[in-house]
Design an enzyme around this catalytic site. Sequence first.
Site, PDB file in Angstrom:
ATOM      1  CD  GLN A  77      -2.587  -1.780   3.121  1.00 52.96           C
ATOM      2  OE1 GLN A  77      -3.163  -0.381   3.004  1.00 52.96           O
ATOM      3  NE2 GLN A  77      -1.454  -1.603   4.103  1.00 52.96           N
ATOM      4  CG  ASN A  78       4.017   0.776   2.154  1.00 53.97           C
ATOM      5  OD1 ASN A  78       3.417   1.382   2.790  1.00 53.97           O
ATOM      6  ND2 ASN A  78       5.495   0.867   3.217  1.00 53.97           N
ATOM      7  CG  ASP A 128       8.094   3.598   1.135  1.00 54.10           C
ATOM      8  OD1 ASP A 128       7.215   4.060   1.891  1.00 54.10           O
ATOM      9  OD2 ASP A 128       8.713   2.219   0.485  1.00 54.10           O
ATOM     10  CG  HIS A 133      -3.083   2.702  -1.898  1.00 53.83           C
ATOM     11  ND1 HIS A 133      -2.933   2.806  -0.620  1.00 53.83           N
ATOM     12  CD2 HIS A 133      -3.623   2.161  -2.155  1.00 53.83           C
ATOM     13  CE1 HIS A 133      -3.608   1.792  -0.054  1.00 53.83           C
ATOM     14  NE2 HIS A 133      -4.511   1.193  -0.922  1.00 53.83           N
ATOM     15  CB  CYS A 165       0.691  19.093 -22.455  1.00 47.32           C
ATOM     16  SG  CYS A 165      -0.010  19.383 -20.895  1.00 47.32           S
ATOM     17  CB  THR A 173      -0.817  -2.744   6.846  1.00 40.87           C
ATOM     18  OG1 THR A 173      -2.409  -1.690   6.795  1.00 40.87           O
ATOM     19  CG2 THR A 173      -1.024  -3.815   6.851  1.00 40.87           C
ATOM     20  CD  GLU A 215      -1.635   0.170  16.986  1.00 40.07           C
ATOM     21  OE1 GLU A 215      -1.074   0.720  18.311  1.00 40.07           O
ATOM     22  OE2 GLU A 215      -2.349   0.821  16.031  1.00 40.07           O
TER      23      GLU A 215
HETATM   24  C1  BV8 Z   1     -11.644   2.958  -2.829  1.00 42.70           C
HETATM   25  C2  BV8 Z   1      -1.874   6.913  -0.877  1.00 42.70           C
HETATM   26  C3  BV8 Z   1     -13.721   3.266  -3.860  1.00 42.70           C
HETATM   27  C4  BV8 Z   1      -1.834   8.078  -1.175  1.00 42.70           C
HETATM   28  C5  BV8 Z   1      -3.398   5.698   0.220  1.00 42.70           C
HETATM   29  C6  BV8 Z   1     -15.799   3.288   4.581  1.00 42.70           C
HETATM   30  C7  BV8 Z   1     -15.958   1.602   5.171  1.00 42.70           C
HETATM   31  C8  BV8 Z   1     -14.529   1.353   4.344  1.00 42.70           C
HETATM   32  C9  BV8 Z   1     -14.366   2.014   3.971  1.00 42.70           C
HETATM   33  C10 BV8 Z   1     -14.504   3.585   3.200  1.00 42.70           C
HETATM   34  C11 BV8 Z   1     -15.193   3.562   4.230  1.00 42.70           C
HETATM   35  N1  BV8 Z   1     -15.236   5.124   3.807  1.00 42.70           N
HETATM   36  C12 BV8 Z   1     -14.619   5.532   2.793  1.00 42.70           C
HETATM   37  C13 BV8 Z   1     -14.270   4.083   2.156  1.00 42.70           C
HETATM   38  C14 BV8 Z   1     -13.295   3.692   1.089  1.00 42.70           C
HETATM   39  C15 BV8 Z   1     -11.578   3.811   1.296  1.00 42.70           C
HETATM   40  C16 BV8 Z   1     -10.956   3.217   3.080  1.00 42.70           C
HETATM   41  O1  BV8 Z   1     -11.099   2.558   3.192  1.00 42.70           O
HETATM   42  N2  BV8 Z   1     -11.325   4.429   3.540  1.00 42.70           N
HETATM   43  C17 BV8 Z   1     -10.560   4.641   4.997  1.00 42.70           C
HETATM   44  C18 BV8 Z   1      -9.921   5.334   6.117  1.00 42.70           C
HETATM   45  C19 BV8 Z   1     -11.734   3.742   6.390  1.00 42.70           C
HETATM   46  N3  BV8 Z   1     -11.148   3.391   0.806  1.00 42.70           N
HETATM   47  C20 BV8 Z   1     -11.070   4.343  -0.677  1.00 42.70           C
HETATM   48  O2  BV8 Z   1     -10.621   5.787  -0.874  1.00 42.70           O
HETATM   49  C21 BV8 Z   1     -10.384   4.012  -1.598  1.00 42.70           C
HETATM   50  N4  BV8 Z   1     -10.605   3.192  -2.733  1.00 42.70           N
HETATM   51  O3  BV8 Z   1     -12.208   2.585  -1.872  1.00 42.70           O
HETATM   52  O4  BV8 Z   1     -12.855   4.000  -4.667  1.00 42.70           O
HETATM   53  C22 BV8 Z   1     -13.891   3.486  -6.134  1.00 42.70           C
HETATM   54  C23 BV8 Z   1     -14.566   2.080  -6.489  1.00 42.70           C
HETATM   55  C24 BV8 Z   1     -14.635   2.372  -7.773  1.00 42.70           C
HETATM   56  C25 BV8 Z   1     -14.992   3.489  -8.838  1.00 42.70           C
HETATM   57  C26 BV8 Z   1     -14.447   5.042  -7.646  1.00 42.70           C
HETATM   58  C27 BV8 Z   1     -13.823   4.481  -6.372  1.00 42.70           C
HETATM   59  C28 BV8 Z   1      -8.772   4.401  -2.010  1.00 42.70           C
HETATM   60  C29 BV8 Z   1      -7.753   4.097  -0.613  1.00 42.70           C
HETATM   61  C30 BV8 Z   1      -6.187   4.259  -1.204  1.00 42.70           C
HETATM   62  C31 BV8 Z   1      -6.311   5.821  -0.788  1.00 42.70           C
HETATM   63  N5  BV8 Z   1      -4.468   6.267  -1.123  1.00 42.70           N
HETATM   64  N6  BV8 Z   1      -2.639   6.000   0.302  1.00 42.70           N
HETATM   65  C32 BV8 Z   1      -1.009   8.867  -0.498  1.00 42.70           C
HETATM   66  O5  BV8 Z   1       0.097   7.973   0.494  1.00 42.70           O
HETATM   67  O6  BV8 Z   1      -0.492   9.930   0.181  1.00 42.70           O
HETATM   68  S1  BV8 Z   1      -3.910   5.241   1.483  1.00 42.70           S
HETATM   69  C33 BV8 Z   1      -3.090   5.524   2.767  1.00 42.70           C
HETATM   70  O7  BV8 Z   1      -3.821   4.898   4.282  1.00 42.70           O
HETATM   71  C34 BV8 Z   1      -1.237   4.795   2.053  1.00 42.70           C
HETATM   72  O8  BV8 Z   1      -1.801   4.147   0.980  1.00 42.70           O
HETATM   73  C35 BV8 Z   1      -1.578   3.716   3.351  1.00 42.70           C
HETATM   74  O9  BV8 Z   1      -0.082   3.005   3.301  1.00 42.70           O
HETATM   75  C36 BV8 Z   1      -2.726   3.021   3.741  1.00 42.70           C
HETATM   76  C37 BV8 Z   1      -2.777   2.378   5.098  1.00 42.70           C
HETATM   77  O10 BV8 Z   1      -2.929   2.859   5.885  1.00 42.70           O
HETATM   78  P1  BV8 Z   1      -2.152   2.117   6.504  1.00 42.70           P
HETATM   79  O11 BV8 Z   1      -0.618   1.684   6.093  1.00 42.70           O
HETATM   80  O12 BV8 Z   1      -2.125   0.720   7.331  1.00 42.70           O
HETATM   81  O13 BV8 Z   1      -0.669   2.825   7.860  1.00 42.70           O
HETATM   82  P2  BV8 Z   1      -0.944   3.200   9.097  1.00 42.70           P
HETATM   83  O14 BV8 Z   1      -0.462   4.377   9.836  1.00 42.70           O
HETATM   84  O15 BV8 Z   1      -2.442   3.145   9.337  1.00 42.70           O
HETATM   85  O16 BV8 Z   1      -0.915   2.294   9.925  1.00 42.70           O
HETATM   86  C38 BV8 Z   1       0.557   2.202  10.349  1.00 42.70           C
HETATM   87  C39 BV8 Z   1       0.427   0.501  10.836  1.00 42.70           C
HETATM   88  O17 BV8 Z   1       1.926   0.443  11.518  1.00 42.70           O
HETATM   89  C40 BV8 Z   1      -0.400   0.476  12.555  1.00 42.70           C
HETATM   90  O18 BV8 Z   1      -1.240  -0.500  12.759  1.00 42.70           O
HETATM   91  C41 BV8 Z   1       1.156   0.463  13.592  1.00 42.70           C
HETATM   92  O19 BV8 Z   1       0.917   0.036  14.548  1.00 42.70           O
HETATM   93  C42 BV8 Z   1       2.155  -0.379  12.718  1.00 42.70           C
HETATM   94  N7  BV8 Z   1       3.234   0.091  12.575  1.00 42.70           N
HETATM   95  C43 BV8 Z   1       3.928   1.322  13.178  1.00 42.70           C
HETATM   96  N8  BV8 Z   1       4.943   0.604  13.060  1.00 42.70           N
HETATM   97  C44 BV8 Z   1       5.402  -0.296  13.007  1.00 42.70           C
HETATM   98  C45 BV8 Z   1       4.331  -1.260  12.621  1.00 42.70           C
HETATM   99  N9  BV8 Z   1       4.504  -2.148  12.768  1.00 42.70           N
HETATM  100  C46 BV8 Z   1       5.422  -3.129  12.427  1.00 42.70           C
HETATM  101  N10 BV8 Z   1       6.422  -2.905  12.801  1.00 42.70           N
HETATM  102  C47 BV8 Z   1       6.965  -1.312  12.758  1.00 42.70           C
HETATM  103  N11 BV8 Z   1       7.661  -0.828  12.755  1.00 42.70           N
HETATM  104 ZN    ZN Z   2       0.237  16.511 -20.301  1.00 43.37          ZN
END
Ligand code: BV8
Ligand code: ZN
Length: 237
Positions: A99-100, A102, A117, A148, A186, A213
Site C-alpha cells: 500500500q506504500n 515509497d 496506491h 503540454c 498495516t 499493536e
Molecule cells: C476506493 C495513497 C472506491 C496516497 C492511500 C468506510 C468503510 C470502508 C471503506 C471506506 C469507508 N469510507 C470510505 C471508504 C473507502 C476508503 C477507505 O478504506 N477509507 C478508510 C480510511 C475507512 N478507501 C478508498 O477510498 C480507496 N478507494 O475505495 O475507491 C471506488 C471504486 C471504483 C471507482 C471509484 C471509487 C482508496 C484507498 C487508498 C487511499 N490512498 N495512500 C498517499 O499515500 O499519499 S491510503 C494510505 O493508507 C497509505 O497508502 C497507507 O499505506 C494506507 C494504509 O495505512 P497503513 O499502511 O495501514 O498505515 P497506518 O499509518 O494506518 O498504520 C501503520 C500500521 O503499522 C499500524 O498498525 C502500526 O501499529 C504499524 N506499525 C508502525 N510501525 C511499525 C508497525 N508495525 C510493525 N513494525 C513497525 N516498526
Molecule cells: Zn500534459
Amino acid sequence: MKVAEAKKWIAQARSLAVLTGAGISAESGLPTFRGPGGLWRNFRPEQLATPEAFHRDPQLVWEWYDWRRSVHAKCEPNAGHRAIAELEKRTQEFLLITQNVDSLHERAGSKRIVHLHGSLWRVRCLVCGGEAENTQVPLDPLPPRCACGGMLRPDVVWFGEALPQEAMERALQAAYSADVFLVAGTASVVYPAAALPHVAKQHGARVIEVNLEATELSAVADITLRGKCGGILPGLL
Ligand code: BV8
Ligand code: ZN
C-alpha cells in the site's frame, strides 16, 4: 513458539503473498499515516490525500508531497524490507502487495511487487494524461508542470479513487492461490487492500500478522506476531 510455527509455514509455502503498509517503512524514518508523526502542518493525511483537497488547493497538497519526497530521499530500506526481498528469492510463487507509495521495497531488492496506491515518484498530467517518473527534490516549479503546459498530480490513489485495475487483479490472484498470506505493518483499515487477507483466508491460506499493536485483522489472523517489522521479519527467514 509462534515465531517458529510461522517460520515453518513460510518455509513450507509453495505460494506466498505479502501485504505491507506504512509500518514497514517506519523504521526507515518515514512517518506512518495514523501513528505519531503522521501529521503535517496539523493536517491529517485523509484531509490531504483526496481529489477534493487537490482541486481546492493544489499548492498545499503538492507542498505535502514535496515534503514527503524530501523525507523519503534521505531514507534507506530497513531489515524488514530486506527480509521480504529474501523471502521472494526463496519462494516458488511469490507476490509482494504494498500500500506504500515509497520505493524502499524496490531499493531492498523486491522484484515481484505491485503498488496498490501508486508511487510518490510518479506524476500524471491532468490535461494530457501523460504519466512519468519525477524524482526532483525539491520540486521546482511547484506545482510541477507537464510539457503540454497542463498541471501534474501525484500518480497516487487518493481516498475515493479507484485502485489501478491491473495491480488489484494481480493482488487478488495472489490472495486466491496463497498457502500463506503475511501481513506486515498495516492497520488494516483502508479498503479494498484490507480485504485481501480475508479473501486469502477464505481460499484456504494461513494468515500471519506482524504489527506493533492489535489491528482489525488480528482476530482473523492464524498467528499474530507483536513487534517491529525490522526485528520480526528477519526471524522468519
Ligand atoms: C476506493 C495513497 C472506491 C496516497 C492511500 C468506510 C468503510 C470502508 C471503506 C471506506 C469507508 N469510507 C470510505 C471508504 C473507502 C476508503 C477507505 O478504506 N477509507 C478508510 C480510511 C475507512 N478507501 C478508498 O477510498 C480507496 N478507494 O475505495 O475507491 C471506488 C471504486 C471504483 C471507482 C471509484 C471509487 C482508496 C484507498 C487508498 C487511499 N490512498 N495512500 C498517499 O499515500 O499519499 S491510503 C494510505 O493508507 C497509505 O497508502 C497507507 O499505506 C494506507 C494504509 O495505512 P497503513 O499502511 O495501514 O498505515 P497506518 O499509518 O494506518 O498504520 C501503520 C500500521 O503499522 C499500524 O498498525 C502500526 O501499529 C504499524 N506499525 C508502525 N510501525 C511499525 C508497525 N508495525 C510493525 N513494525 C513497525 N516498526
Ligand atoms: Zn500534459
